[in-house]
Write a protein that holds these residues in place. Structure first.
Motif, mmCIF file in Angstrom:
data_model
loop_
_atom_site.group_PDB
_atom_site.id
_atom_site.type_symbol
_atom_site.label_atom_id
_atom_site.label_comp_id
_atom_site.label_asym_id
_atom_site.label_seq_id
_atom_site.Cartn_x
_atom_site.Cartn_y
_atom_site.Cartn_z
ATOM 1 N N ARG A 82 -9.746 -1.016 -4.804
ATOM 2 C CA ARG A 82 -8.375 -1.013 -4.285
ATOM 3 C C ARG A 82 -7.916 0.374 -3.860
ATOM 4 N NH1 ARG A 82 -4.244 -2.231 -7.553
ATOM 5 N NH2 ARG A 82 -5.268 -1.492 -9.462
ATOM 6 N N SER B 224 0.829 -1.203 0.000
ATOM 7 C CA SER B 224 0.000 0.000 0.000
ATOM 8 C C SER B 224 0.864 1.254 0.000
ATOM 9 C CB SER B 224 -0.890 0.029 1.251
ATOM 10 O OG SER B 224 -1.776 -1.063 1.278
ATOM 11 N N MET C 223 -3.874 3.773 -1.775
ATOM 12 C CA MET C 223 -3.731 2.715 -2.769
ATOM 13 C C MET C 223 -3.363 1.414 -2.069
ATOM 14 S SD MET C 223 -1.711 4.790 -5.772
ATOM 15 C CE MET C 223 -0.185 4.938 -4.814
ATOM 16 N N ASN C 224 -4.257 0.463 -2.133
ATOM 17 C CA ASN C 224 -4.041 -0.853 -1.528
ATOM 18 C C ASN C 224 -3.961 -1.927 -2.593
ATOM 19 O OD1 ASN C 224 -4.305 0.372 1.041
ATOM 20 N ND2 ASN C 224 -6.514 0.043 1.053
ATOM 21 N N SER C 225 -3.445 -3.081 -2.209
ATOM 22 C CA SER C 225 -3.338 -4.221 -3.134
ATOM 23 C C SER C 225 -2.701 -3.789 -4.451
ATOM 24 C CB SER C 225 -4.727 -4.822 -3.397
ATOM 25 O OG SER C 225 -5.338 -5.225 -2.195
ATOM 26 N N LEU C 226 -1.601 -3.091 -4.341
ATOM 27 C CA LEU C 226 -0.948 -2.554 -5.535
ATOM 28 C C LEU C 226 -0.426 -3.661 -6.431
ATOM 29 C CD1 LEU C 226 0.787 0.492 -3.871
ATOM 30 C CD2 LEU C 226 -0.679 0.606 -5.894
ATOM 31 N N LYS C 227 -0.487 -3.384 -7.736
ATOM 32 C CA LYS C 227 -0.052 -4.327 -8.748
ATOM 33 C C LYS C 227 1.064 -3.687 -9.576
ATOM 34 C CE LYS C 227 -4.830 -5.933 -9.274
ATOM 35 N NZ LYS C 227 -5.956 -6.133 -10.233
ATOM 36 N N ASP D 236 0.227 -0.842 -11.797
ATOM 37 C CA ASP D 236 -0.055 0.474 -11.213
ATOM 38 C C ASP D 236 1.168 1.390 -11.273
ATOM 39 O OD1 ASP D 236 -1.940 -1.229 -8.690
ATOM 40 O OD2 ASP D 236 -2.743 -0.106 -10.402
ATOM 41 N N VAL E 17 -8.988 0.376 -10.832
ATOM 42 C CA VAL E 17 -8.593 0.615 -9.440
ATOM 43 C C VAL E 17 -9.755 0.503 -8.458
ATOM 44 C CG1 VAL E 17 -6.757 2.141 -10.247
ATOM 45 C CG2 VAL E 17 -8.902 3.129 -9.411
#
Length: 114
Positions: free
Chosen positions: A66, A17, A82-86, A89, A63
């Motif tokens: 997330r 995050s 911003m959570n559960s970033l990929k 992103d 997004v």
């Protein structure tokens, strides 16, 4: 004139995050909507999330669920949690504000490693 300064970017592992902040200064009384955009290398700048002066929010489909956009009571600072970033992103994230004209911040780099 309005100046926008972003902070909070950095390097994070996938699943992690980050919280971005954007603070407006100058002639902020007339500010309306604020938003976060991002631009990845070789791609066009795209809207990530926006928030109106009434608190109405909208998100890019990529997004939703997330990321969360919020704004302080003075309506001069906007946040992007911003959570559960990929890895996808990864981009430079820009703050945007509407107040008679469009204003842009200088951008902050977000890098998500896999």
């Amino acid at each position: 004139q309005v100046q926008l300064v972003e902070s909070g970017g950095g390097l994070v592992q996938a699943g992690g995050s980050l919280r971005l902040s954007c603070t407006a200064s100058g002639s902020t009384l007339g500010l309306d909507a604020m938003a976060w955009y991002r631009q990845a290398p070789g791609k066009q700048r795209e809207l990530v999330a926006g928030i109106s002066s009434y608190g109405t929010t909208n998100y890019a489909n990529s997004v939703k669920g997330r990321f969360t956009i919020s704004r302080d009571n003075a309506k001069t600072t906007v946040y992007l949690q911003m959570n559960s970033l990929k890895p996808e992103d990864t981009a430079v994230y820009y703050c945007n504000a509407v107040g008679g004209r469009l204003y842009w911040g200088q951008g902050t780099q977000v890098t998500v490693s896999s």
